[in-house]
Design an enzyme around this catalytic site. Structure first.
Site, PDB file in Angstrom:
ATOM      1  CE1 TYR A  93      -0.968   4.519  -3.366  1.00  0.00           C
ATOM      2  CE2 TYR A  93      -2.698   3.049  -4.159  1.00  0.00           C
ATOM      3  CZ  TYR A  93      -1.425   3.244  -3.642  1.00  0.00           C
ATOM      4  OH  TYR A  93      -0.618   2.155  -3.394  1.00  0.00           O
ATOM      5  CE1 TYR A 469       2.801   0.970  -5.930  1.00  0.00           C
ATOM      6  CE2 TYR A 469       2.520   1.196  -8.294  1.00  0.00           C
ATOM      7  CZ  TYR A 469       2.061   0.749  -7.071  1.00  0.00           C
ATOM      8  OH  TYR A 469       0.858   0.094  -7.002  1.00  0.00           O
ATOM      9  NE  ARG A 470      -1.793   3.418  -7.630  1.00  0.00           N
ATOM     10  CZ  ARG A 470      -2.521   2.334  -7.856  1.00  0.00           C
ATOM     11  NH1 ARG A 470      -2.047   1.144  -7.554  1.00  0.00           N
ATOM     12  NH2 ARG A 470      -3.722   2.425  -8.376  1.00  0.00           N
TER      13      ARG A 470
END
Ligand code: ADP
Length: 521
Positions: A93, A469-470
């Site tokens: 991420y 969600y991310r």
């Protein structure tokens, strides 16, 4: 110095003055400005874009809340964008890299005190720099009977993962759900304790979550409204028994039935932890690489996958679960679970001792027992110099949705020449698909292709109604834009909060697509 990334808001002269003031606060050895010898450590080594887009201008490493307050005074004076990280291991991420080139990384890994472990009530209070390994080793040394719940890579920060809404594999796997009490430094330097901790005489700061008034902890997760400097986290008492198990399934289509079977068992807590159905390649990477089975271009063909399954004695899908509790309880629960899984043709069962040479079994059994490890990084070996960004959509926990997510991602991945490497987790009521888009980081063309593929996946899933969600740094704005109900009312509210708490935008501008007014397009 001329090629150096600088904050957009600053001239070189202003930047140097700010750095000089930061050095007065932190000393020479905790302010890093050398691009080659120091700042390269803050790159996102798994980025699909060029390093230059995320190169910080400096990094600073405070050791206390007081130092953070002094840093903030400098940041406000010069309008320096700070990018907060805890241990910076949020790879897939963005890792330790800032959203944009020129930001100053606020690296909190030196704030690494385990402030309290309460054996009786089962909680710990930790600072940002405490990793899962740190907390686990600490508890082991104290002969504690408390488990931690690590994310798959044990080097990550307990606090950082929680603020990212991360998950683990024991019954305490929803990390933010296990949060109780938080300390936050706001952009203006004020320090807030949340919940019961804000009562001056409180003795329940880490026992009861809500206190008096709004519960605000969520505002400081996946956001840029403050710097979290301390959290309380509930820890699971070691149960009187633990029995991991694995059930393999031979066909891709079995995912439908697995999800239908698992979802109700999870909902009524007969399966108490993140029920995980792991795809073939994800599991296989613990033991083999792609080249051993396929030398061509593009995704490994079905014949190669079939051969891998045979050689490693694994399924197209591999379900990992565990029983927890006193033996009679586990015996009884297992009867129900076994019958449920046996309703799926081809299911094969494995228990402790059945797979002595299988590292995939070993690390899963460890994770579900709260033992941190780094085994999952083997997945990077699949394609040689592997890197990954993760695509993580949520859907209802039904067989139909599972197959829709799986086939949509698989087909898109194949179209762009990548393998499907994924796992499905049934949460409390929803299904989470983690798709690791693994690519060769030394191949620019492949990186570019991975980037395009990822953007398409976001579009595909928005159409299907599945939100992520991310988000990786490069896709935060695109994903935020899919949360657009009622003319984007939620992000408009986020922006208003940002403007109220941090009008200059000195804290992580752009995190999750939240920008201060001055930087909004
Ligand atoms: P980990 O090492 O656990 O994977 P990181 O330190 O990389 O986690 O942090 C992941 C992300 O979470 C960061 O990019 C940042 O946006 C956010 N974050 C981390 N620590 C904090 C903190 N102390 N306060 C606010 N946000 C944080």
């Amino acid at each position: 110095m001329s090629d150096k990334a600088l904050p957009e808001s600053l001239t070189l002269e202003q930047f140097e003055s700010a750095v000089a003031e930061l050095r007065e606060i932190l000393g020479q050895d905790r302010v890093y400005t050398d691009d080659i010898n120091e700042l390269r450590a803050y790159r996102d080594v798994y980025a699909t874009t060029k390093d230059e887009l995320h190169m910080p201008s400096a990094a600073i490493a405070p050791e206390s809340v007081e130092e953070i307050q002094k840093i903030l005074a400098v940041a406000r004076k010069y309008v320096v964008p700070l990018w907060t990280i805890s241990t910076g291991k949020n790879f897939a991420y963005g890792g330790p890299a800032p959203r944009k080139a020129g930001y100053v990384v606020l690296d909190l890994k030196r704030m690494n005190r385990i402030i309290e472990v309460n054996e009786k009530y089962g909680y710990a209070v930790v600072e940002p720099g405490v990793s899962y390994f740190d907390l686990y080793n600490y508890l082991q040394a104290k002969k504690s009977k408390l488990w931690i719940d690590p994310a798959a890579p044990g080097w990550g920060s307990v606090l950082g993962n929680l603020t990212e809404h991360g998950a683990g594999y024991t019954p305490y796997g929803d990390h933010f759900l296990m949060n109780c009490g938080m300390q936050v430094v706001l952009a203006d330097g004020s320090v807030v304790e949340t919940g019961m901790g804000s009562a001056s005489t409180s003795n329940t700061a880490h026992l009861h979550k809500y206190g008096h008034g709004p519960a605000v902890e969520g505002l400081f997760t996946q956001s840029n409204f403050g710097i979290v400097t301390k959290i309380g986290i509930w820890l699971m008492p070691e149960p009187p028994g633990y029995r991991p198990y694995m059930v393999t399934f031979p066909k891709e289509e079995d995912l439908y039935q697995i999800t239908e079977v698992v979802a109700p068992l999870r909902l009524n807590m007969l399966i108490p932890n993140a029920a995980t159905t792991v795809g073939l390649i994800w599991d296989a990477c613990q033991r083999v690489t792609k080249k051993q089975y396929y030398l061509g271009k593009g995704p490994a063909p079905p014949s190669a996958l079939k051969k891998i399954a045979e050689d490693l004695n694994i399924g197209m899908w591999n379900f990992y679960g565990a029983l927890y509790g006193p033996p009679p309880l586990m015996d009884n629960n297992w009867k129900i679970l076994e019958e449920a899984f046996r309703s799926i043709p081809g299911a094969k069962f494995y228990f402790e001792g059945d797979r002595p040479d299988d590292p995939a079994w070993k690390y899963r059994a460890q994770l579900m027992q709260g033992i941190p490890n780094m085994a999952e990084f083997s997945i990077m070996n699949w394609v040689g110099s592997g890197a990954h960004i993760d695509f993580a959509p949520r859907s209802p926990a039904t067989g139909e949705d599972a197959m829709k997510q799986f086939t949509t991602i698989r087909d898109r991945a194949h179209e762009y020449g990548f393998d499907y490497i994924g796992e499905f987790l049934v949460g409390w009521r929803e299904l989470l698909d983690v798709f690791m888009l693994v690519f060769d980081r030394t191949d620019d063309e492949e990186r570019q292709r991975a980037h395009e593929c990822f953007g398409k996946l976001i579009e595909d899933h928005a159409k299907l109604g599945y939100g992520e969600y991310r988000a990786h740094l490069d896709f935060m704005d695109q994903i935020a834009a899919t949360y657009s109900w009622n003319d984007g009312a939620l992000w408009k509210m986020h922006h208003r909060i940002k403007d109220a708490l941090d009008p200059q935008g000195v804290l992580s501008p752009g995190k999750m697509g939240i920008w201060p007014e001055s930087l909004r397009k």
